[in-house]
Enzyme design. Structure first.
Site, PDB file in Angstrom:
ATOM      1  N   LYS A 194      -2.857 -12.641   7.379  1.00  9.54           N
ATOM      2  CA  LYS A 194      -1.407 -12.719   7.093  1.00  9.54           C
ATOM      3  C   LYS A 194      -0.768 -14.060   7.567  1.00  9.54           C
ATOM      4  O   LYS A 194      -0.019 -14.712   6.823  1.00  9.54           O
ATOM      5  CB  LYS A 194      -1.053 -11.580   7.540  1.00  9.54           C
ATOM      6  CG  LYS A 194      -1.319 -10.360   6.850  1.00  9.54           C
ATOM      7  CD  LYS A 194      -0.740  -8.955   7.404  1.00  9.54           C
ATOM      8  CE  LYS A 194      -0.835  -7.781   6.705  1.00  9.54           C
ATOM      9  NZ  LYS A 194      -0.958  -6.569   7.617  1.00  9.54           N
ATOM     10  N   LEU A 225      -6.657   2.795  -7.215  1.00  8.71           N
ATOM     11  CA  LEU A 225      -5.860   4.082  -7.180  1.00  8.71           C
ATOM     12  C   LEU A 225      -5.858   4.818  -5.871  1.00  8.71           C
ATOM     13  O   LEU A 225      -5.950   5.983  -5.980  1.00  8.71           O
ATOM     14  CB  LEU A 225      -6.193   5.057  -8.245  1.00  8.71           C
ATOM     15  CG  LEU A 225      -5.199   6.203  -8.945  1.00  8.71           C
ATOM     16  CD1 LEU A 225      -3.954   5.535  -9.180  1.00  8.71           C
ATOM     17  CD2 LEU A 225      -5.943   7.081  -9.834  1.00  8.71           C
TER      18      LEU A 225
END
Lengths: 443, 443
Positions: A214, A22
């Site tokens: 990535k 969160l």
């Protein structure tokens, strides 16, 4: 909604969602799931209902109903009423185990975790594929910018030749700012930290680890070959100086931290994958050169499609959450309508090319003695290693001169050996900078 | 490939493909299916086998095995051994009937036919959805550039606010060339025809019909509302003069034919869709302003993702075939693994906003009498219609002057009424140009 549903005769179908994390992204995922609940239901064909949100410390001030919070993610992902797990915790463990447990108990998974995927896609995808479950990860590369789905689906009938991206916002912000202000690296990094563009420990960004993860993901999906973070050659931007950027500008170039994934043919005619991350000179005419600040962009070159570019916000809570939600809708539609997203595809099994064998171009700036014959001697060192020179610029006064040499393409080993040899010669006072040159027509 | 398959114990699965049309795109589709057969098989999990190619005239010199050719497309699409139909004929009939027949006999369909989709997506999608078959059409908008899939899938969890695209290569080539050379429209169109960038009858391109069809498709998928070509307001580029481009440059703008799809809130607070195509001034700082020549680009603005841009080759045999093949792989994977691509989603049913109600900005250039009070009188006409002026530039000599007025946003009706009123006033010799202004921060 059919009339039976509207009249309540058929119970509304619901899919249970577990959200792990969160932070910036997780909060925005929860906000979007709540704010757009009706639209998402219309798109999916089922209501998406958050069954729980795993956090480190449960407290009532997190901006979500406290009864949704739990500090036991393992229990959450194995709940029977959870159909899809959204993972935005980050890090390797316990996340890897949580995702495996989720898949093993029949849940599809959406993750934004590039570090995990760069090393463990193979393991996770094998479990997902065997169980006919989805493992989606658009948000792991370039935030909101659709790159994973275009590579895995839109270009699935084409042959990708090269993927070159600016995939780290922090380093792009720093290099853009250095280029604009003329300030040096340390000062600009401090400013980036102050503005929230760099983390307290910026190592993962500025040393290229984030971009390398990535690159591993992009190379894997572009070339149908498993490429992990350790296969990616990596250099960061901490050695780039204000003088380098000024010198690049003189050559109508800029400097960008690039993630480069290429299909390269080696000496024996065999195809290999090269995956590498480093700061490189890029001509101002190249579409990536205009990508400034914290923006990301990825250029894909494919045989039939030609050159495509994807541009947008590569980080931040809302953009990353947009990508997560797109994957969540796909996973949810598959739960409702059957079918699954693309499996991991590694049939090509191309070997990885070492950086030493990889053809690149070098920009070399050095301080040399300003006397007759030095240029010839420098040129000879390049020739000794089979490296062909493209341009030379000399400037200087009194008995020292600055020499800038830009080479043609040659194996990186030959180039680095040339630089090492130059360093040892007495007419070279110092080699100030060695930066690769990318994005020219010579490739 | 499993060991059973490799050893021949399990027969290799095959999917039959019918290709309708063998022009630039069709030829390239056939070439890619043949050249990449093994890779496509690995990606799909089944061999893609061309069962027939429908052409108008069967002849042995078409560059494909003549036994594949047929001039009976209706028979081809209903063959039992055809699983997927690729339609690259173009036009409405007989293609609409052929696609309906294909879907009704269990075949998934991949089409590049924007004109057909702009009017008949509803009819075709209803049949496809009812039969759980795929209807894919990435190639219908912006050629190789993935736009349809990102809008329908990647952004499925987000809320799209605006889609603005340069989606017609012919007009972009002409406007770019006019800007570079200073030549006028007729001369540049002739040159574009000579170079193969404009068709013998260029009406569909230069009058914006092609872009309007794409705008209808984009608006439909972006806003989950059925928008057809007749809902799209349309103006072409044939009235744009060399002087307009020069004047735009003075304002740090360029002129582009834009397809604009927006979610707009009307006076009553109700959301509507605006879809429109016209040449517009665009600030040089806008990312679409640098898209030149025959290239296409689409900017998508979404609530969470922010601004994304997709750029590449929007036409041509190979790029369009790349998009067709990507869809074909998706449709084929669904045939092998179950599931289907996204259904048509029209739940939002937003009403279409008329051009008259649509807020835009105007650039108005006029020749006026150069006497005291004229500027005030001109300004008064704008005020009479509730239109607020942003900037005024006056230049001229002797007793005539050129006045360039750029307005703030106002309903298009108010703007066009202002222009009509100005035309009737004696101090306005002539209104030379009225062009809309897009892509400013005022939206």
């Amino acid at each position: 909604m059919s009339s039976e549903q509207a009249s309540g005769l058929v119970p509304e179908r619901t899919l249970g969602i577990a959200v792990l994390g969160l932070g910036n992204v997780g909060s925005e995922v929860v906000r979007l799931l709540t704010a757009h609940a009706d639209e998402l239901q219309a798109r999916v064909g089922a209501r998406l209902e958050i069954k729980g949100i795993a956090v480190r410390n449960v407290s009532p001030d997190r901006g979500v109903p406290v009864e949704l919070l739990t500090d036991d993610p393992a229990a959450l992902v194995s709940r029977d009423d959870v159909d899809i797990v959204v993972e935005v915790f980050g890090g390797i463990e316990p996340v890897r185990t949580l995702i495996l447990n989720a898949l093993n108990s029949g849940k599809s998974v959406v993750t934004a975790n590039k570090a995990l995927l760069a090393d463990y896609t193979g393991e996770l995808a094998a479990v997902a594929d065997a169980a006919d479950l989805d493992l989606y990860f658009e948000a792991a590369v370039a935030g909101a910018i659709p790159v994973v789905r275009p590579l895995m689906q839109s270009l699935a009938g084409d042959r990708v030749k090269r993927v070159v991206g600016i995939v780290n916002g922090t380093t792009n912000f720093i290099l853009s700012a250095m280029g604009e202000t003329g300030a040096d690296y340390a000062e600009t990094l401090a400013e980036a930290s102050r503005l929230g563009y760099a983390e307290a420990d910026p190592t993962a960004d500025v040393e290229g680890f984030d971009a390398a993860a990535k690159a591993a993901i992009l190379a894997s999906i572009a070339f149908h070959t498993r490429v992990t973070a350790s296969d990616v050659y990596r250099e960061g931007i901490s050695e780039i100086s204000a003088e380098d950027l000024a010198s690049a500008a003189d050559l109508d170039c800029t400097i960008k931290l690039l993630a480069i994934c290429e299909r390269v043919t080696d000496d024996t005619g065999r195809e290999r994958v090269s995956a590498r991350v480093y700061p490189a000179l890029l001509p101002n005419a190249h579409p990536l050169s205009a990508v400034n600040g914290a923006f990301n962009a990825v250029v894909v070159e494919a045989e039939a499609a030609g050159r495509l570019m994807f541009y947008g916000q590569g980080a931040g809570g809302a953009p990353t959450a947009s990508a997560v939600l797109g994957d969540l809708v796909s996973a949810a539609r598959n739960k409702v309508h059957g079918g699954k997203g693309p499996d991991e595809s590694t049939y090509a099994k191309l070997p990885v090319m070492s950086i030493g064998d990889t053809p690149t171009r070098y920009y070399v700036r050095m301080e040399v003695a300003d006397r007759t014959g030095v240029l010839a001697a420098v040129a000879q060192e390049f020739a000794n290693h089979g490296v062909s020179i493209s341009t030379v610029r000399q400037s200087g006064l009194a008995d020292a001169a600055t020499l800038v040499v830009v080479t043609h393409r040659a194996p990186d080993d030959a180039l680095s050996k040339t630089v090492a040899a130059l360093t040892s010669r007495d007419f070279v006072n110092t080699v100030t900078s060695v930066i690769r040159l990318e994005g020219t027509s010579e490739e």
